[in-house]
Design an enzyme around this catalytic site. Sequence first.
Site, PDB file in Angstrom:
ATOM      1  N   GLU A 175       0.823  -1.233   0.000  1.00 19.61           N
ATOM      2  CA  GLU A 175       0.000   0.000   0.000  1.00 19.61           C
ATOM      3  C   GLU A 175       0.852   1.276   0.000  1.00 19.61           C
ATOM      4  O   GLU A 175       0.640   2.180   0.815  1.00 19.61           O
ATOM      5  CB  GLU A 175      -0.970  -0.011   1.195  1.00 19.61           C
ATOM      6  CG  GLU A 175      -1.999  -1.114   1.085  1.00 19.61           C
ATOM      7  CD  GLU A 175      -3.133  -1.041   2.102  1.00 19.61           C
ATOM      8  OE1 GLU A 175      -3.063  -0.243   3.057  1.00 19.61           O
ATOM      9  OE2 GLU A 175      -4.107  -1.808   1.937  1.00 19.61           O
ATOM     10  N   GLU A 294      -5.464  -8.387  -0.501  1.00 22.92           N
ATOM     11  CA  GLU A 294      -6.178  -8.101   0.757  1.00 22.92           C
ATOM     12  C   GLU A 294      -7.636  -7.860   0.404  1.00 22.92           C
ATOM     13  O   GLU A 294      -7.943  -6.942  -0.361  1.00 22.92           O
ATOM     14  CB  GLU A 294      -5.618  -6.861   1.464  1.00 22.92           C
ATOM     15  CG  GLU A 294      -4.288  -7.099   2.128  1.00 22.92           C
ATOM     16  CD  GLU A 294      -3.846  -5.922   3.003  1.00 22.92           C
ATOM     17  OE1 GLU A 294      -4.712  -5.282   3.630  1.00 22.92           O
ATOM     18  OE2 GLU A 294      -2.642  -5.664   3.030  1.00 22.92           O
TER      19      GLU A 294
HETATM   20  O1  AHR Z   1      -5.063  -6.002   6.868  1.00 18.92           O
HETATM   21  C1  AHR Z   1      -4.966  -4.890   7.693  1.00 18.92           C
HETATM   22  C2  AHR Z   1      -4.268  -3.724   7.013  1.00 18.92           C
HETATM   23  O2  AHR Z   1      -5.067  -3.261   5.974  1.00 18.92           O
HETATM   24  C3  AHR Z   1      -2.955  -4.021   6.345  1.00 18.92           C
HETATM   25  O3  AHR Z   1      -1.885  -3.943   7.216  1.00 18.92           O
HETATM   26  C4  AHR Z   1      -2.859  -2.949   5.320  1.00 18.92           C
HETATM   27  O4  AHR Z   1      -2.128  -3.343   4.202  1.00 18.92           O
HETATM   28  C5  AHR Z   1      -4.295  -2.599   4.996  1.00 18.92           C
HETATM   29  O5  AHR Z   1      -4.530  -1.250   5.061  1.00 18.92           O
END
Ligand code: AHR
Length: 503
Positions: A175, A294
């Site tokens: 990210e 994610e």
């Molecule tokens: O999964 C939780 C968080 O969400 C992770 O650390 C990040 O990559 C995202 O913002």
Amino acid sequence: MAANKAKMILEKDFKIAEIDNRIYGSFIEHLGRAVYGGIYEPNHPQADENGFRKDVLELVKELKVPLVRYPGGNFVSGYNWEDGVGPKEKRPNRLDLAWSTTETNEMGTNEFMKWAKLVNADVNMAVNLGTRGIDAARNLVEYCNHPGGSYYSDLRISHGVKEPYNIKTWCLGNEMDGPWQIGHKTAAEYGRIAQEAAKVMKWVDPSIELVACGSSHRAMPTFADWEATVLDYTYDHVDFISLHQYYGNRDNDLSNYLALSLEMDDFIKSVVSIADYIKAKKRGKKTINLSFDEWNVWYHSNEQDKQIEPWSIAPPQLEDIYTFEDALLVGCMLITLLKHADRVKIACLAQLVNVIAPIMTENNGPAWKQTIFYPYMHTSVYGRGISLNPIITSDKYDSKDFTDVPYLESTAVYNDEEDTLTIFAVNRHLEEGLELEVDIRNFNEYEVIEHIVLENENIKQTNSAYKETVKPHSNGNAKCENGKVITVLPNLSWNVIRLAKQR
Ligand code: AHR
């Protein structure tokens, strides 16, 4: 009699793609109680000789998780991987600025690799492109994947690991488009560092596959430009671009909430277009695929997380307790991923244990299954093979943000080695059953062997350590009649209709 109707045609030759099993991946970050108190709790009665909780190992195996992303997440952008290898007594405590906690480094690369082996999962290793860069990244590849005879591979051997891990999938940071990220960068800044890191990581081990960071979610102001710029720099060196997306039912509007998988579908289509635009621009031969590394529901724990004492060790963090309605959306999201099996080759349910997770643990107590455990487990176990392209017609509804939302969200997976066909389906209707007729054409001699249903009268029902209220039953009414599967899907239900060829 159900008033709403849907039809589906399934045909062996209508194929989207062979499913890459990595789409059933998950994620363990050094965050909250995912590692400490989750997969690792040396004083727990169920701990093995490594300190790993055996009850958690069993539940992870039940999910058949093929790939686990590690060690972050936001955490990785401040992580020195060297802190987590070698003698434990020499490992430093560090402030984790991503989550305002203290990291003890008791678990590190080698311990995690050992854990992953016990659950039969590969690891999707992320490198730190926040505070660090190409040097730390290439050294970690050397430490993990080089057989021996060099500084870092010999260091691994001196740490008791003779054989290289040969980790195949690597993430180039996390990210990096987000201002919350340690070492946040512009697209051009990230594009350049990712390009150079990717280049040398592949020089160390040409067999690895690399994931460049896409946007942190679809609403990021830099979305689309970010992907185009990053891929412009990295196209020759990477294999995947990532997507991240979390949803929540913040307005308590269930019809709208369950339609959010349509937004996920749009997000995937947009990123495919951008990747193909860069391919066209470069007159490239290589297709960049998608790593949805994610995805999940995340909102229940937002308020309580504001109370966490800074710099504590492994506090409960991001501990969403999932409702039955969350399981339905997770089911819709899994179906959406399957519908894009031609381009989404990796996906990671974020996360796996305690932190926005299907598996929860009580410290010193039992491990238990959240509501979302089931759709994830069903697709991972029964959804291996060829993703079919279903032709669907369904009655529809409009919600606050969406028009023409089909009541039926569905797809099917054909396994030609096992002669099985599995239909995954959600009925989004709040009150009524959905009459479903599936024309299974050239699946001659296939019969329904099981119709699993996850349903509950209370959409806000949760599970707990001591009571599993939301769990599936196998009393669905699907049956085969004249080359068709006929069923009524209960209102608000997740369904797995399993067919097998009769010999
Ligand atoms: O999964 C939780 C968080 O969400 C992770 O650390 C990040 O990559 C995202 O913002």
